[in-house]
Design a protein around this motif. Sequence first.
Motif, PDB file in Angstrom:
ATOM      1  N   ARG A 163     -11.793-127.705 -74.079  1.00  0.00           N
ATOM      2  CA  ARG A 163     -10.461-127.758 -74.670  1.00  0.00           C
ATOM      3  C   ARG A 163     -10.318-129.231 -75.281  1.00  0.00           C
ATOM      4  N   LEU A 164     -10.127-129.217 -76.504  1.00  0.00           N
ATOM      5  CA  LEU A 164      -9.951-130.507 -77.384  1.00  0.00           C
ATOM      6  C   LEU A 164      -8.760-130.964 -77.740  1.00  0.00           C
ATOM      7  N   VAL A 190     -10.496-132.996 -84.171  1.00  0.00           N
ATOM      8  CA  VAL A 190     -10.764-132.124 -83.261  1.00  0.00           C
ATOM      9  C   VAL A 190     -11.607-130.927 -84.000  1.00  0.00           C
ATOM     10  N   ILE A 191     -11.284-130.720 -85.415  1.00  0.00           N
ATOM     11  CA  ILE A 191     -12.024-129.882 -86.016  1.00  0.00           C
ATOM     12  C   ILE A 191     -13.585-130.171 -86.281  1.00  0.00           C
ATOM     13  N   VAL A 192     -13.790-131.547 -86.379  1.00  0.00           N
ATOM     14  CA  VAL A 192     -14.982-132.049 -86.752  1.00  0.00           C
ATOM     15  C   VAL A 192     -15.867-131.851 -85.511  1.00  0.00           C
ATOM     16  N   PHE A 203     -21.757-119.972 -78.513  1.00  0.00           N
ATOM     17  CA  PHE A 203     -21.095-119.150 -77.390  1.00  0.00           C
ATOM     18  C   PHE A 203     -20.319-120.167 -76.530  1.00  0.00           C
ATOM     19  N   ILE A 204     -20.302-121.301 -76.709  1.00  0.00           N
ATOM     20  CA  ILE A 204     -19.445-122.148 -76.196  1.00  0.00           C
ATOM     21  C   ILE A 204     -17.997-122.033 -76.483  1.00  0.00           C
ATOM     22  N   LYS A 205     -16.981-121.542 -75.696  1.00  0.00           N
ATOM     23  CA  LYS A 205     -15.626-121.518 -76.111  1.00  0.00           C
ATOM     24  C   LYS A 205     -14.971-122.749 -76.473  1.00  0.00           C
ATOM     25  N   VAL A 206     -14.567-123.001 -77.515  1.00  0.00           N
ATOM     26  CA  VAL A 206     -13.709-124.330 -77.936  1.00  0.00           C
ATOM     27  C   VAL A 206     -12.220-123.727 -78.179  1.00  0.00           C
ATOM     28  N   VAL A 207     -11.296-124.371 -77.541  1.00  0.00           N
ATOM     29  CA  VAL A 207      -9.906-124.296 -77.877  1.00  0.00           C
ATOM     30  C   VAL A 207      -9.341-125.659 -78.489  1.00  0.00           C
ATOM     31  N   THR A 208      -8.781-125.718 -79.622  1.00  0.00           N
ATOM     32  CA  THR A 208      -8.305-126.776 -80.160  1.00  0.00           C
ATOM     33  C   THR A 208      -6.747-127.021 -80.153  1.00  0.00           C
ATOM     34  N   TYR A 209      -6.342-128.386 -80.056  1.00  0.00           N
ATOM     35  CA  TYR A 209      -4.947-128.632 -80.010  1.00  0.00           C
ATOM     36  C   TYR A 209      -4.853-129.822 -81.041  1.00  0.00           C
ATOM     37  N   ASP A 211      -2.253-130.971 -82.639  1.00  0.00           N
ATOM     38  CA  ASP A 211      -1.437-131.792 -82.326  1.00  0.00           C
ATOM     39  C   ASP A 211      -1.392-132.837 -81.260  1.00  0.00           C
ATOM     40  N   GLY A 212      -2.620-132.854 -80.784  1.00  0.00           N
ATOM     41  CA  GLY A 212      -2.916-133.758 -79.654  1.00  0.00           C
ATOM     42  C   GLY A 212      -2.308-133.066 -78.312  1.00  0.00           C
ATOM     43  N   ALA A 213      -2.363-133.962 -77.126  1.00  0.00           N
ATOM     44  CA  ALA A 213      -1.863-133.590 -75.969  1.00  0.00           C
ATOM     45  C   ALA A 213      -0.458-134.109 -76.147  1.00  0.00           C
ATOM     46  N   THR A 214       0.456-132.851 -75.664  1.00  0.00           N
ATOM     47  CA  THR A 214       2.198-133.665 -75.997  1.00  0.00           C
ATOM     48  C   THR A 214       2.724-133.037 -74.544  1.00  0.00           C
TER      49      THR A 214
END
Length: 371
Positions: A163-164, A190-192, A203-209, A211-214
């Motif tokens: 999770r990024l 995050v996209i990069v 096959f590695i799951k990537v979850v993107t945030y 807006d950053g961590a808030t």
Amino acid sequence: MPGKMTELEQYIKKQQDETEVHTPVLYYLDQQKDYEALTALLAKNPNIRVYDQIYSQLRELMKIRNPTRKLTPEEYEETVREYVGDTPIYAFGVWVYYPWSERLVHIVDQDDFIELRTSRNKEKITDEEITLLKSRKIGIIGLSVGQSIALTLAMERVCGELRLADFDKVELTNMNRIRTGIHSIQVSKVIVAAREIAELDPFIKVVTYMDGATEENLDDFFTKGGNLDILVEECDGLDIKILSRVKAKALGIPVVMDTNDRGMVDVERFDLEPDRPLLHGFIPDVDLKHLQGLSDAEKLPILRPMVAIDDMSARMKYSLGQIGKTITTWPQLASSVVLGGAVVTDTCRRILLDQLKSSGRYYVDFEQIIV
């Protein structure tokens, strides 16, 4: 004529804006709907570049499964043919399409892929440990140092989900330590990172945030789809640096941080020490709202104990004193950032495999080791 757009300028204006697509599309051709979808995709876009090296992967698979034998070319052919069976070679495994680069890659299926991708890890990491790590989830807040950490975690396959979180976009000034190309300027960090991970291992799951961590999304970041197993905290925001630890402590999740100076890595084992003070007791008693929007120069007095500024290298301490004078922010070198990727990955792997049980601050200081 002056004021009239040239033909070249018109072409440039027609360029498409960068999308935020970062998830590859997988096609399994033994399923009719995937077969039809891939056929339609290739018909619609003849510019897609196709990479079909499935046979070399199958040869490698036969090789690692027969470590005591030196197979002849004929034996490779026979073992591959037996393994594939009646399936046409073009339909064996999975086709992976990367929309952002218009590449279509033919690979073996997930189990075989992971077996091949991790075969050079053995026996430093055992089969049982590789299986265990596939189910682990690691969250990373901050994708400058964090990008190197994310990519190293993915390369070593220390987890099955990342999770990024980062709100920032790549600038040219970031590229002294962020691994990407100049085409990524003004693309989300995050996209990069997510794209590079997907190109390394779809096959590695990537979850993107993005807006950053808030304060609003920390619950989601920590728990959606199952609790994180480790938090890697690499953010600049002091409020989130503290709030993320509050959340990690409440959930019993260990926190790892790298400061990219003198190879310092910080470990807090809230999973083993539920009463452990945040950041070893170095967080000052301040109003979190007061910490939002501070300049780097204003952050320094608060950060001093939190990241051990007094123990930093002489050049780093001098640089911090130059913020707002000769430089705009604290420096980060690629060598230090890449080292951070290695140190944090090793630390996370050993925590997940129950090989490291301690909290503390540790240094891998090249200037002290190599003299």
